[in-house]
Design a protein around this motif. Structure first.
Motif, PDB file in Angstrom:
ATOM      1  N   ALA A   1       3.696 -13.286  26.867  1.00  0.00           N
ATOM      2  CA  ALA A   1       4.681 -13.142  27.940  1.00  0.00           C
ATOM      3  C   ALA A   1       4.148 -13.752  29.233  1.00  0.00           C
ATOM      4  CB  ALA A   1       5.018 -11.672  28.136  1.00  0.00           C
TER       5      ALA A   1
ATOM      6  N   HIS B   1       6.022  -8.742  32.900  1.00  0.00           N
ATOM      7  CA  HIS B   1       5.424  -8.683  31.569  1.00  0.00           C
ATOM      8  C   HIS B   1       4.917  -7.296  31.221  1.00  0.00           C
ATOM      9  CE1 HIS B   1       2.352  -9.686  34.560  1.00  0.00           C
ATOM     10  NE2 HIS B   1       1.613  -8.861  33.880  1.00  0.00           N
TER      11      HIS B   1
ATOM     12  N   LEU C   1      11.642 -11.232  21.506  1.00  0.00           N
ATOM     13  CA  LEU C   1      10.348 -10.615  21.823  1.00  0.00           C
ATOM     14  C   LEU C   1       9.913  -9.669  20.714  1.00  0.00           C
ATOM     15  CD1 LEU C   1      10.565  -9.709  25.616  1.00  0.00           C
ATOM     16  CD2 LEU C   1       8.787 -11.039  24.534  1.00  0.00           C
TER      17      LEU C   1
ATOM     18  N   ALA D   1       6.943  -5.520  28.699  1.00  0.00           N
ATOM     19  CA  ALA D   1       7.449  -6.294  27.568  1.00  0.00           C
ATOM     20  C   ALA D   1       6.910  -5.738  26.255  1.00  0.00           C
ATOM     21  CB  ALA D   1       7.068  -7.762  27.738  1.00  0.00           C
TER      22      ALA D   1
ATOM     23  N   GLN E   1       9.696 -14.269  26.050  1.00  0.00           N
ATOM     24  CA  GLN E   1       9.730 -13.889  27.461  1.00  0.00           C
ATOM     25  C   GLN E   1      10.573 -14.886  28.256  1.00  0.00           C
ATOM     26  OE1 GLN E   1       8.724 -11.182  28.653  1.00  0.00           O
ATOM     27  NE2 GLN E   1       8.206 -11.361  30.804  1.00  0.00           N
TER      28      GLN E   1
END
Lengths: 171, 374, 391, 410
Positions: C72, C296, C50, C299, C280
């Motif tokens: 994501a 998400h 990520l 993230a 993700q």
């Protein structure tokens, strides 16, 4: 020629099996790596969107086909095992069922159990036991599910030899 | 004529205003009362107005949208909680003053009749200096990071909120209505202001018609308070300092050339925004009825930012009219969509619609072509 | 001289502060070395992909791409579909990527266009864009799925007939990539015990005498990440990569040199979004559960914080920053709550402290960068004054 | 250079960390709860356990940690915190209350490393099937049993009508929707009229204040419509407060809240100052009772005498302690047995002198399969100014377990 190929496949399967990877999966990974190499080798053609339209179409079709194939081989199916009366077949006192050689489910009369399998095809082994716990008969069957999802298998029908032992799964 | 109007008002506002109008027209058909909806919209307008007003000085001084509003809100929360903590002491002090200076009416008027108003005033009086100090540091910080104010403001807001989470637990508050029941220390998540200054502005001079056919409630006091604040800001923006501030915002190089201290102007603007944020949250709380601590103020900047942008402000230009129009439209949509759309569709889509509308507005403003500057 | 000193401090302050905090916090937490190493390895496998997806937009001078949450979300939609269809194992993960990719590309193109309209404000715009698309995502997943978009699995669907449940169990693909090549490190004594616990499944075993207990290594995930690092290094050297770096240096000059600025910027964002989508999926296959409406959220926030803590800035980030960042940031995550508890005797203060630090560090890193850039700009202006003036 | 240095120093710290403290307690119990701002009662339960058995940092038994306030987005933290508990070689019991999303995954990871730890989940947010596949035992408020006992309690108190107040979002929750369906059926069987009333959702734009205002304003009309012998029940904690105030003032019955506790609604509704009682439940109950009787609600309003969250944290930890002390960890058949259910009841009773708990295993409505790791609990209702109703030992008729959730008809 084909013998050598078969032997090679066997060795490969064994080699991959130590990591729990099936042959298909190994081939898939190999294909992916190959694709990646080709992809880098082609330089930036993909990013620049300079490819001709039919090349794109082929790649797109390839990806969609890959998607369907993944869907086909990766699907998990719920297999309900049913030891109940159906049509004229009577339930067994006890029947032990194992799928793909896994731990067996012991089903008494009117029992229902659930097993999960991954992939379109599986092998089912049913051992019918009598009152004394002796194995009376053993039936082995390979069943192909294709694109369907969950099924229920009626064991008395299956062992009895009739073809229509697949019943829709309960929801 | 119409073309000019559209140009002045801008399409997004016209569309949203028409949408809002449509909602009001549709309301009776799905069983939602127009009068209560209108009252709710006005109440929410008064609750949020001052916080939206807090955007103006910073935008005008070229510091961008104040995503750091939570900093001001924290000052307001400190003021609010301290005013409750010291409520009895403050009142006792006033009575003492009354006896010392032999002003007997002071005791009677202040402590019996104006108890709530005094508490509210003390909250603001405590909050403003805190906000000024915080704002001064915040302004100094923003002067060092010109061009990146908005992103940094966002994170200054977030980190100050999470820092205060620790502070709320550790500060030596004692008042039994505010601290946790078992432990006797640390502030609760929500603190009721009932019994202190609940609805002190809202109910002042309020118009409350509650008959069989009409349920209308207009929080006159709160609206007047907002008007006074707006007027003060308006006057300030027309003083010498105010015009210098606007000059800094529209062309810093030119302002510097004509002898304006750019950094000082920006600091003043940030201090003002922070103070307005602090006052704004106290107004909000007196109407809402609860002080929300811990993660409560975390996302409070976004609705305020969305409101002023909805009102037609841009990233570097905003006026009082933008605040009034924007807050009314934004709060109107917020009040009307859940009741009307939910009654119609039988779902709870309002939260999602709010997310899309408010963030869509901010996005629209950020992507508009801005005059060359900075 | 003083400026150089300032630069050194500005470049290293954040990692240094973190190392100092960790130096105090690790012994305080009382965790064993094997636990810490295990957790760090897991988190490197889980998060670095990520974070790596942030590198390309930085290269193109677009700052930290808060819009990676778009990717994501695309990945999560892919996962929701494979869960509904019941596709498990590696095919499931690949299929999720396959479904996520076109969604991520479309979202990435949209994001790129929006950011091109907001030049100079990319970060705050992409941040708000994340919220905006989150609204659209909720609309799709909460109202359209099961109504217009066919989702039938009752384990996914809310019982009201439309909308996806709050938490979806990803048992079918849980740890699939991590355990593809099972590898474990044990101390000299731990091997037999671990072997028994495994039930005799084959795995690669490494023995290092220093360690107590056993540590599983997500080898396949690490290989994927390594391949991706190679990709980035290679990408920098391509024509497109060079163009991006040129744009990152100076847009006007690049434009006059014939580089299609806007298009290249869009491509940078598209690549970042697609990679975030894969990132993700890797993240969630490790987590084993999908929080449909929240997974998400953080993230972008956490990836950016980790990158900045690794010593990167808004305009410069390397692969080394990524890994140092993951290690330091997540070390903090693991030890801070317990260390805070052991220090103050109150568990929640450590928890709040961790939250404060993760937001505070982004603020500090952004401030330091902007400050430095403004100083440079000021210096440039001073030296230019008389020639042209202004910027 | 810089990088190298940091990596080296990291390694050094990691080695240092290996040195753990020396502990005299034989084994440790790990407890994870929310922070005060999330769920105060749960946390106070953990503090009680620390008081009873000592903090493991000082040679006691209990290690207490908290999950993040923002737990839906920060599963990663929840998981590593729980797995971190298992890093302690003396750790034998882990209690998570409430078991927020991520707990099941954390438990799976603990299982992979350590088979000897008892994993207990209180009030799981994940589906029963998901959590019990990883946890040893999960306890949940008995939404099925209470669907029957609450109307039964109303009948015992003398109600003729049962008013259920809720809103669409809550009715889309599996547990709440199912309970409503059971209540409707139970009312039919008990000869009570069942009514469904809608009130605004406090998380919507009207806010908590607006939702409470609505209840305050509508109660006189409802009392007029359904009579003074109507029992009221609401699913939202925010609605409880104004509802209690109006029931005390205007009439009607209130059996118990959705999450019953003497602290639920009563202090706010009747303005009770509980600052001196501080966690002394019998004293709190007594004070609330006095206030209710004074307000004229004696005999018409009920609650659970002890808070659910508080007791659950303490009881699960106590259950874990007894499990190890009595050597049940040697008995693989213990979990899921009738003995375990009885022991769980006793563990809950231990913290509620005077009150009793009813416990049963969860039965999945769709398949009819018993889940022997998922225990449903309900406390006896205490009527303020009237004493216990004796609902804990009521046998729930079989038919209520078969009821499926039905859509709300408005």
């Amino acid at each position: 020629m084909s013998a050598i190929f078969n032997e090679y496949c066997e060795i490969l399967t064994e080699f991959l099996a130590q990591w729990g990877i099936s042959l298909e999966l190994g081939l898939l990974i190999a294909a992916l790596i190959l694709w990646l190499l080709l992809y880098i080798g082609r330089g930036l053609a993909f990013f620049r969107f300079l490819m001709r339209w039919y090349q794109r179409l082929i790649i797109l079709a390839g990806l969609i086909a890959l998607g369907f194939w993944l869907f086909y081989i990766g699907r998990e199916h719920k297999i309900y095992l049913d030891n109940k009366a159906m049509n004229d077949y009577k339930p067994f006192e006890q029947v032990n069922v194992s799928i793909n050689g896994g731990t067996s489910a012991e089903l008494m009369a009117r029992d229902r159990d659930l097993r999960k399998v991954v992939g379109p095809e599986f092998e089912l082994k049913a051992e019918v036991l009598d009152d004394n716990g002796e194995i009376v008969s053993t039936v082995t069957k390979t069943i192909n599910l294709g694109f369907s999802k969950d099924i229920m298998i009626n064991l008395p029908v299956l062992v009895g030899g009739s073809g229509d032992f697949i019943v829709p799964a309960p929801r | 004529m119409i073309g000019r109007f559209i140009q002045n008002a801008g399409w997004p506002r016209i569309i949203i205003a028409l949408f809002l109008l449509g909602l009001f027209i549709a309301a009776p058909f799905v069983g939602v009362r127009v009068d209560t909806s209108l009252s709710n919209t006005l109440v929410r307008f008064g609750m949020n107005g001052v916080m939206v007003l807090a955007m103006i000085p910073m935008v005008q001084a070229g510091c961008g949208l104040n995503f750091g509003l939570p900093l001001g809100i924290i000052a307001g929360l400190l003021g609010a909680t301290l005013s409750i903590e010291w409520n009895t002491e403050i009142l006792a002090k006033l009575v003492e003053l009354g006896t010392v200076y032999k002003i007997s009416w002071l005791n009677e008027v202040f402590v019996t009749n104006w108890r709530a108003a005094l508490g509210f005033a003390s909250a603001i009086i405590i909050a403003v200096p805190i906000a000024a100090v915080l704002g001064w540091f915040y302004g100094k910080l923003l002067n060092r990071v010109k061009g990146d104010e908005m992103m940094i403001a966002t994170y200054v807001g977030f980190s100050s909120v999470s820092f205060m989470c620790i502070a709320w637990l550790l500060l030596p508050y004692k008042h039994p209505t505010m601290v946790w029941g078992y432990a006797g220390r640390g502030l609760r998540t929500t603190i009721s202001v009932e019994g202190y200054w609940l609805h002190v502005l809202s109910d002042a001079l309020a118009l409350d018609i509650h008959t069989e056919n009409i349920h209308l409630y207009i929080p006159t006091g709160m609206l007047i308070f907002f008007a006074v604040m707006a007027f003060l800001v308006w006057v300030f923006m027309r003083t010498k300092t105010g015009t210098a501030m606007t000059a800094v915002g529209s062309n810093p190089d030119f302002a510097r050339a004509s002898g304006v201290n750019v950094d000082r102007m920006r600091t003043i603007a940030v201090v003002m925004s922070t103070i307005l944020g602090a006052v704004g949250i106290i107004v909000y709380e007196q109407s809402f009825g609860f002080i929300q601590l811990y993660m409560g103020p975390f996302y409070m900047a976004l609705p305020a930012v969305a409101s002023i942008l909805l009102g037609g402000a841009s990233v570097n230009k905003a006026g009082i009219l933008n605040v009034v129009v924007g807050t009314f439209l934004f709060q109107g949509i917020l009040t009307m969509t859940p009741s009307v759309i939910n009654s119609y569709l039988q779902t709870d889509m309002s939260e999602v619609i709010r997310l899309i509308v408010s963030n869509g507005m901010i996005l629209y403003a950020l992507t508009r072509k801005v005059r060359a500057g900075r | 001289m003083i400026r150089r000193l300032f630069d050194i401090i500005a470049n290293n302050a954040v990692p240094a502060v973190f190392i100092i905090i960790s130096a105090f916090a690790i012994p305080l937490s009382g965790y064993s070395a094997s636990y810490l190493i295990q957790e760090l390895l897991t988190r490197i496998g889980r998060n670095s992909f990520l974070i790596l997806s942030l590198l390309i937009p930085i290269m193109a001078g677009m700052g930290l791409n808060f819009g990676m949450v778009l990717g994501a979300m695309a990945g999560q939609i892919g996962l929701l579909f494979i869960c509904d269809w019941g596709i498990v194992g590696i095919p499931g993960i690949v299929l999720a990527c396959l479904i996520g990719t076109p969604i991520a590309i479309i979202l990435g193109i949209f994001c790129g266009h929006v950011l091109n309209r907001a030049k100079g404000r990319e970060m705050v715009t992409s941040y708000i864009l994340g919220f905006f698309i989150n609204g659209v995502y909720q609309m799709v997943v909460l109202y359209l799925m099961g109504w217009i978009i066919p989702i039938t699995n009752p384990a996914l669907l809310l019982s009201r007939g439309y909308g996806v449940r709050n938490a979806v169990s990803l048992l079918g693909i849980r740890g699939i990539l991590d355990n593809l090549i099972p590898t474990v490190i044990t101390g000299t004594q731990g091997a037999g015990q671990f072997f028994n616990a495994q039930g005799g499944n084959p795995f690669i075993l490494l023995q290092i005498p220093l360690i107590d207990g056993s540590i599983r290594i997500p080898l396949a995930t690490l290989i994927v990440i390594a391949l991706f690092c190679v990709f980035i290094i290679w990408f920098r050297k391509t024509k497109l990569g060079q163009d991006m770096r040129a744009i990152g240096q100076n847009q006007a000059v690049s434009d006059s040199a014939g580089i299609p600025v806007n298009r290249t910027r869009i491509i940078a964002i598209v690549i970042s979004t697609v990679l975030a989508c894969y990132g993700q999926i890797i993240y969630l296959q490790n987590m084993g559960t999908l929080n449909t409406y929240n997974s998400h959220d953080q993230a972008g926030m956490f990836s950016i914080a980790a990158l900045l803590i690794g010593g990167a800035s808004v305009s410069r980030a390397s692969i080394a920053n990524v890994f140092l960042g993951v290690i330091l940031f997540h070390l903090m995550f693991i030890v801070a709550p317990v260390a805070g508890k052991n220090l103050i005797g109150d568990a929640q203060i450590g928890e709040y402290f961790r939250v404060f630090v993760s937001y505070g560090i982004i603020a500090i890193a952004l401030v330091l960068h902007a400050w430095k850039r403004n100083r440079e700009r000021e210096a440039a202006r001073r030296s230019l004054r008389g020639n042209k003036g202004g910027e | 250079m810089k990088l190298k240095l940091t990596v080296i120093s990291l390694l050094v710290f990691a080695l240092f960390a290996g040195a753990a403290f020396a502990e005299p307690a034989k084994f440790h119990i790990g407890i994870m709860t929310g922070t005060v701002s999330q769920s105060e009662d749960d946390l106070r339960g953990a503090e009680l356990m620390i008081k009873m058995y000592g903090d493991s940092a000082n040679g006691g038994m209990v290690t207490h940690i908290t999950y993040p306030d923002n737990f839906p987005s920060e599963q990663e933290t929840t998981i590593s915190q729980i797995v971190g508990l298992a890093d302690d070689p003396l750790m034998k019991v882990i209690v998570v209350n409430q078991a927020v999303p991520g707990t099941a995954e954390a438990f799976r990871r603990v299982r992979e490393k350590r088979k000897d730890i008892l994993l207990l989940a209180g009030e799981p947010h994940e589906d029963p099937g998901v959590i019990t596949e990883a946890a040893d035992i999960a306890t949940h408020t008995d939404h099925i049993g209470r669907g029957y006992t609450i109307p039964l309690g109303a009948q015992k108190m003398g109600a003729k009508t049962f008013v259920h107040i809720s809103f669409p979002r809550h009715m889309s929750y599996e547990t709440l929707g199912l309970r409503r369906a059971i209540m409707e059926e139970a009312c039919k069987d008990l000869g009570i009229k069942f009514v469904f009333e809608t009130a605004p959702d406090p998380t919507s734009d009207v806010g908590m204040a607006g939702a409470q205002q609505y209840i305050l304003e509508n109660m006189p009309a409802w009392i007029e419509k359904y009579g003074k012998d109507a029992a009221f029940f609401c699913t939202n904690d925010g609605h409880t407060e104004p509802l209690l105030r109006q029931v005390a003032a205007l009439g009607g019955f209130f059996v118990e809240a959705d999450l019953p506790s003497p602290l639920m609604g009563y202090p706010g509704a009747l303005g009770i100052d509980l600052s001196k009682e501080q966690g002394d439940w019998p004293a709190i109950l007594k004070k609330v009772e006095e206030a209710v009787v004074k307000a004229g609600g004696g005999g018409r309003m009920g609650t659970w005498a002890y808070s659910w969250g508080y007791t659950t944290t303490a009881a699960l930890a106590e259950f874990g302690k007894r499990y190890i002390d009595n050597g049940h960890d040697k008995d693989p058949k213990y979990i899921g047995s009738a003995k375990a259910l009885k022991d769980m009841r006793e563990a809950y009773d231990a913290f509620c002198p005077g009150a009793h708990w009813g416990a049963s295993y969860f039965i999945e409505a769709a398949t009819g399969v018993k889940n022997a790791k998922f225990i449903l609990l309900r406390q006896d209702t205490y009527v303020l100014g009237g004493g216990y109703l004796g609902l804990a030992d009521v046998e729930i008729p079989e038919k209520y377990f078969q009821i499926r959730m039905t859509p709300v008809k408005n």
